[in-house]
Design a protein around this motif. Structure first.
Motif, PDB file in Angstrom:
ATOM      1  N   LEU A 152      51.811  -9.674  40.472  1.00 37.77           N
ATOM      2  CA  LEU A 152      51.912 -10.496  41.655  1.00 37.77           C
ATOM      3  C   LEU A 152      53.302 -10.257  42.399  1.00 37.77           C
ATOM      4  O   LEU A 152      54.341 -10.227  41.538  1.00 37.77           O
ATOM      5  CB  LEU A 152      51.748 -11.941  41.133  1.00 37.77           C
ATOM      6  N   GLY A 184      46.989  -6.321  37.800  1.00 37.68           N
ATOM      7  CA  GLY A 184      47.755  -6.410  38.895  1.00 37.68           C
ATOM      8  C   GLY A 184      48.992  -6.982  38.644  1.00 37.68           C
ATOM      9  O   GLY A 184      49.061  -7.582  37.878  1.00 37.68           O
ATOM     10  N   VAL A 208      48.536  -9.125  45.443  1.00 38.78           N
ATOM     11  CA  VAL A 208      48.516  -8.347  44.231  1.00 38.78           C
ATOM     12  C   VAL A 208      48.694  -6.938  44.420  1.00 38.78           C
ATOM     13  O   VAL A 208      48.211  -6.180  45.327  1.00 38.78           O
ATOM     14  CB  VAL A 208      47.162  -8.453  43.767  1.00 38.78           C
TER      15      VAL A 208
END
Length: 342
Positions: free
Chosen positions: A41, A39, A108
């Motif tokens: 951020l 993921g 995310v």
């Protein structure tokens, strides 16, 4: 949309699509799809990507008191007993300006979901195609098992483009003890900004043409509706501030009243588009020119104290959103019947 699959799946007829769906369903039930998708951020913004990348949570400094200094000069008067004029100009400087709520919890985003899913599906579809000639023939329409896996990956990943799937949360208790849930969602907070300087003007004009008819106009102007990091004297280039209001707007119209009890007013108003940056609501509001109509009648001659008013905003039914996150509202009419006791 409308139940139509995207290309190249729309090349298959209904029976072929049902066959592929049945085979894929059997495969996914028999073979667990496990993959690790990293993921990214990010914090939502108005960019084409939909967010700006961050490395993690950042400490927020305590708020300081805002100091505002304003110089204002204006005039208001009646000219020739016919014209009401009001003009006001101002210059404002704000130090440690407190901006609107901003998202501070990193979200995310899954930017590689489609590619990772395609890598997992490719060997599965290859093995299934070797055992099922009919499935292999249908997958050939997608460029073979690998092409079909890529198409499925793209379709699955497209639903997550620019859409957060998780939020970074603290690892210590935040809610009071005994709360039904420990999940707190995202954090929003206020921030101080360095210096904000802007100037503006407001003008209002009313012309009393006759005892029954009057014309009016007003306008408002602000020098800036968005301040980047340089304008805010901030070192962090990612910081920005929006006024969340139009820099220019005006309204013109006329009103008519007669002694018989009828009153009417029509006005056109222009709202210049403006950027919005308020918590999770980030984007741009479009320009708009709207027409409003109000009609009222006083039934004094029939029933003392009885009055009917009908107001129609956005008379031409233009599709307009007043703020990011707010619904689009077209024509709206409101009728009000009031009775006032003598």
């Amino acid at each position: 949309p409308n139940g139509t699959p995207p290309p190249p799946f729309n090349q298959l007829n209904a029976q072929q699509r049902a066959f592929v769906a049945q085979r894929l369903g059997a495969l996914t039930a028999a073979i667990p799809l496990q993959a690790t998708t990293p993921g990214t951020l990010g914090i939502p913004d108005a960019s084409a990507r939909g967010f700006r990348t961050v490395s993690g949570p950042v400490d927020i400094k305590p708020l300081d008191q805002t100091i505002t200094q304003t110089v204002e000069l204006g005039y208001k008067g009646l000219l020739a007993n016919k014209v009401l004029l009001a003009v006001d100009g101002y210059y404002t400087n704000k130090k440690d300006f407190i901006g609107p709520l901003s998202v501070e919890s990193p979200l995310v985003y899954l930017e590689r979901l489609g590619a990772d899913l395609a890598n997992v599906l490719t060997p599965i579809l290859q093995g299934a195609a070797q055992q099922d000639p009919q499935l292999a023939a249908l997958l050939a329409a997608f460029g073979g098992p690998q092409g079909a896996a890529q198409q499925l990956g793209l379709l699955a990943g497209a639903g997550f483009d620019g859409t957060p799937v998780a939020v970074v949360q603290p690892d210590q208790p935040v809610l009071p003890e005994g709360s039904p849930s420990t999940e707190v969602g995202g954090f929003l907070s206020y921030r101080n900004f360095g210096d904000v300087d802007y100037f503006g003007a407001d003008v209002s004009l009313q012309i009393i043409a006759t005892e029954q008819l009057s014309l009016f106009a007003n306008a408002s102007f602000v020098s800036d509706d968005f301040f980047d990091a340089e304008e805010l004297s901030e070192d962090n280039e990612e910081l920005a501030l929006a006024l969340n209001a139009p820099a220019t707007k005006f309204k013109v119209g006329g009103s008519y009243r007669q002694s018989a009890g009828l009153a009417a007013e029509i006005a056109g108003r222009y709202i210049q588009g403006f950027p919005v940056k308020s918590g999770p609501y980030v984007g741009d509001v479009d320009d708009a020119f709207l027409i409003d109509l109000n009609v009222g009648y006083d039934f004094q001659s029939l029933v003392a104290g009885l009055r009917l008013d009908v107001g129609v905003s956005n008379l031409l039914d233009d599709d307009y959103r007043q703020f990011i996150g707010a619904p689009r509202i077209g024509r709206m009419a409101i009728a009000r019947l009031t009775y006032t006791t003598p």
